[in-house]
Design a protein around this motif. Structure first.
Motif, short mmCIF file in Angstrom:
data_model
loop_
_atom_site.label_atom_id
_atom_site.label_comp_id
_atom_site.label_asym_id
_atom_site.label_seq_id
_atom_site.Cartn_x
_atom_site.Cartn_y
_atom_site.Cartn_z
N ASN A 178 0.87 -1.18 0.00
CA ASN A 178 0.00 0.00 0.00
C ASN A 178 0.90 1.22 0.00
O ASN A 178 2.10 1.10 -0.18
CB ASN A 178 -0.97 -0.03 1.20
CG ASN A 178 -0.26 -0.15 2.53
OD1 ASN A 178 0.68 0.58 2.80
ND2 ASN A 178 -0.71 -1.08 3.36
N ARG A 179 0.37 2.38 0.21
CA ARG A 179 1.18 3.61 0.11
C ARG A 179 2.30 3.69 1.14
O ARG A 179 3.24 4.44 0.95
CB ARG A 179 0.28 4.83 0.26
CG ARG A 179 -0.63 5.02 -0.90
CD ARG A 179 -1.49 6.24 -0.70
NE ARG A 179 -2.44 6.33 -1.81
CZ ARG A 179 -2.75 7.43 -2.40
NH1 ARG A 179 -2.21 8.56 -2.01
NH2 ARG A 179 -3.60 7.44 -3.39
N THR A 180 2.21 2.92 2.21
CA THR A 180 3.20 3.06 3.28
C THR A 180 3.95 1.78 3.62
O THR A 180 4.78 1.79 4.52
CB THR A 180 2.52 3.57 4.57
OG1 THR A 180 1.52 2.62 4.98
CG2 THR A 180 1.89 4.93 4.35
N THR A 181 3.71 0.69 2.91
CA THR A 181 4.34 -0.58 3.26
C THR A 181 4.82 -1.32 2.02
O THR A 181 4.11 -1.38 1.01
CB THR A 181 3.35 -1.48 4.02
OG1 THR A 181 2.81 -0.77 5.13
CG2 THR A 181 4.01 -2.75 4.51
N ALA A 182 6.01 -1.90 2.12
CA ALA A 182 6.55 -2.72 1.04
C ALA A 182 7.16 -3.98 1.64
O ALA A 182 7.77 -3.94 2.71
CB ALA A 182 7.61 -1.95 0.25
N GLU A 183 6.99 -5.09 0.95
CA GLU A 183 7.59 -6.37 1.34
C GLU A 183 8.82 -6.58 0.47
O GLU A 183 8.76 -6.44 -0.75
CB GLU A 183 6.60 -7.52 1.14
CG GLU A 183 5.36 -7.43 2.00
CD GLU A 183 5.64 -7.60 3.48
OE1 GLU A 183 6.56 -8.37 3.83
OE2 GLU A 183 4.95 -6.95 4.29
N ILE A 184 9.94 -6.95 1.09
CA ILE A 184 11.22 -7.06 0.38
C ILE A 184 11.81 -8.45 0.58
O ILE A 184 11.80 -8.99 1.69
CB ILE A 184 12.23 -6.02 0.92
CG1 ILE A 184 11.62 -4.64 1.01
CG2 ILE A 184 13.48 -6.00 0.06
CD1 ILE A 184 12.46 -3.66 1.81
N SER A 185 12.35 -9.02 -0.49
CA SER A 185 13.16 -10.23 -0.42
C SER A 185 14.61 -9.79 -0.53
O SER A 185 14.97 -9.05 -1.45
CB SER A 185 12.83 -11.19 -1.56
OG SER A 185 11.50 -11.62 -1.45
N ILE A 186 15.45 -10.24 0.41
CA ILE A 186 16.84 -9.76 0.50
C ILE A 186 17.78 -10.96 0.53
O ILE A 186 17.49 -11.97 1.17
CB ILE A 186 17.04 -8.92 1.77
CG1 ILE A 186 16.03 -7.77 1.84
CG2 ILE A 186 18.46 -8.38 1.86
CD1 ILE A 186 16.04 -7.00 3.15
N THR A 187 18.92 -10.83 -0.14
CA THR A 187 19.97 -11.83 -0.08
C THR A 187 21.32 -11.12 0.04
O THR A 187 21.45 -9.98 -0.40
CB THR A 187 19.95 -12.76 -1.30
OG1 THR A 187 20.90 -13.81 -1.12
CG2 THR A 187 20.26 -12.02 -2.58
N ASN A 188 22.30 -11.81 0.61
CA ASN A 188 23.63 -11.19 0.65
C ASN A 188 24.28 -11.32 -0.73
O ASN A 188 23.78 -12.03 -1.60
CB ASN A 188 24.50 -11.79 1.76
CG ASN A 188 24.86 -13.24 1.55
OD1 ASN A 188 24.39 -13.90 0.63
ND2 ASN A 188 25.69 -13.76 2.43
N ASP A 189 25.38 -10.63 -0.94
CA ASP A 189 25.98 -10.61 -2.28
C ASP A 189 26.67 -11.91 -2.65
O ASP A 189 27.08 -12.09 -3.79
CB ASP A 189 26.91 -9.42 -2.45
CG ASP A 189 27.94 -9.28 -1.33
OD1 ASP A 189 27.99 -10.16 -0.45
OD2 ASP A 189 28.66 -8.29 -1.34
N TYR A 190 26.75 -12.87 -1.73
CA TYR A 190 27.26 -14.20 -2.05
C TYR A 190 26.12 -15.16 -2.38
O TYR A 190 26.35 -16.24 -2.90
CB TYR A 190 28.07 -14.78 -0.87
CG TYR A 190 29.30 -14.01 -0.56
CD1 TYR A 190 30.40 -14.05 -1.41
CD2 TYR A 190 29.39 -13.23 0.58
CE1 TYR A 190 31.54 -13.32 -1.13
CE2 TYR A 190 30.53 -12.51 0.87
CZ TYR A 190 31.60 -12.56 0.01
OH TYR A 190 32.72 -11.85 0.29
N GLY A 191 24.91 -14.83 -1.97
CA GLY A 191 23.77 -15.70 -2.19
C GLY A 191 23.63 -16.79 -1.14
O GLY A 191 22.80 -17.67 -1.26
N SER A 192 24.42 -16.71 -0.07
CA SER A 192 24.40 -17.76 0.94
C SER A 192 23.38 -17.52 2.06
O SER A 192 23.06 -18.44 2.80
CB SER A 192 25.79 -17.92 1.56
OG SER A 192 26.20 -16.72 2.17
#
Length: 138
Positions: A80-94
């Motif tokens: 919505n206007r105030t919330t976002a869901e994020i998928s995050i990984t480190n730069d190694y992918g581990s």
């Protein structure tokens, strides 16, 4: 005459509100206590990670001013206007995790780590875990 003025004011307010919404999840936010930041564009998903261009365009990344490693945002969905869901990984992918980024009423943001690994950075050659909830400002 009053109807014309009222219509113009309503149109201007609509344009202003739309412009605010289109930059909520775009730009640079930071936390001075941990010396971390987020560079993001959840609309166009076209952020390039400096020194790691091989990953291509992404919704954004989480970084530290004292550490060259980055946590990459592989996906970002604006709920919505105030919330976002994020998928995050480190730069190694581990390591990976999911998080929520919320715009707070005072204009700051809160990053909440939901499931998975814990965000961590290197500070003075030691790993430092980032709290599950951290406040960031523009």
């Amino acid at each position: 005459m009053k109807k014309i003025i009222l219509s113009i004011l309503m149109l201007a307010m609509h344009i202003f509100c739309f412009a605010q919404d289109s930059v909520t999840f775009k730009g640079y936010i930071h936390n001075e206590e941990y010396k971390v930041y987020i560079k993001m564009n959840f609309y166009d998903k076209n952020v390039i990670v400096p020194g790691q261009e091989i990953f291509g365009e992404l919704p954004g990344y989480f970084g530290s001013k004292n550490d060259s490693r980055k946590w990459l945002f592989t996906d970002a969905v604006i709920k919505n206007r105030t919330t976002a869901e994020i998928s995050i990984t480190n730069d190694y992918g581990s390591e990976d995790l999911t998080a929520t980024l919320k715009l707070l009423p005072d204009g700051s943001y809160e990053l909440i780590q939901n499931e998975g690994s814990t965000l961590k950075i290197v500070e003075k050659r030691k790993w430092v875990k980032i709290p599950k909830k951290i406040k960031l400002t523009r």
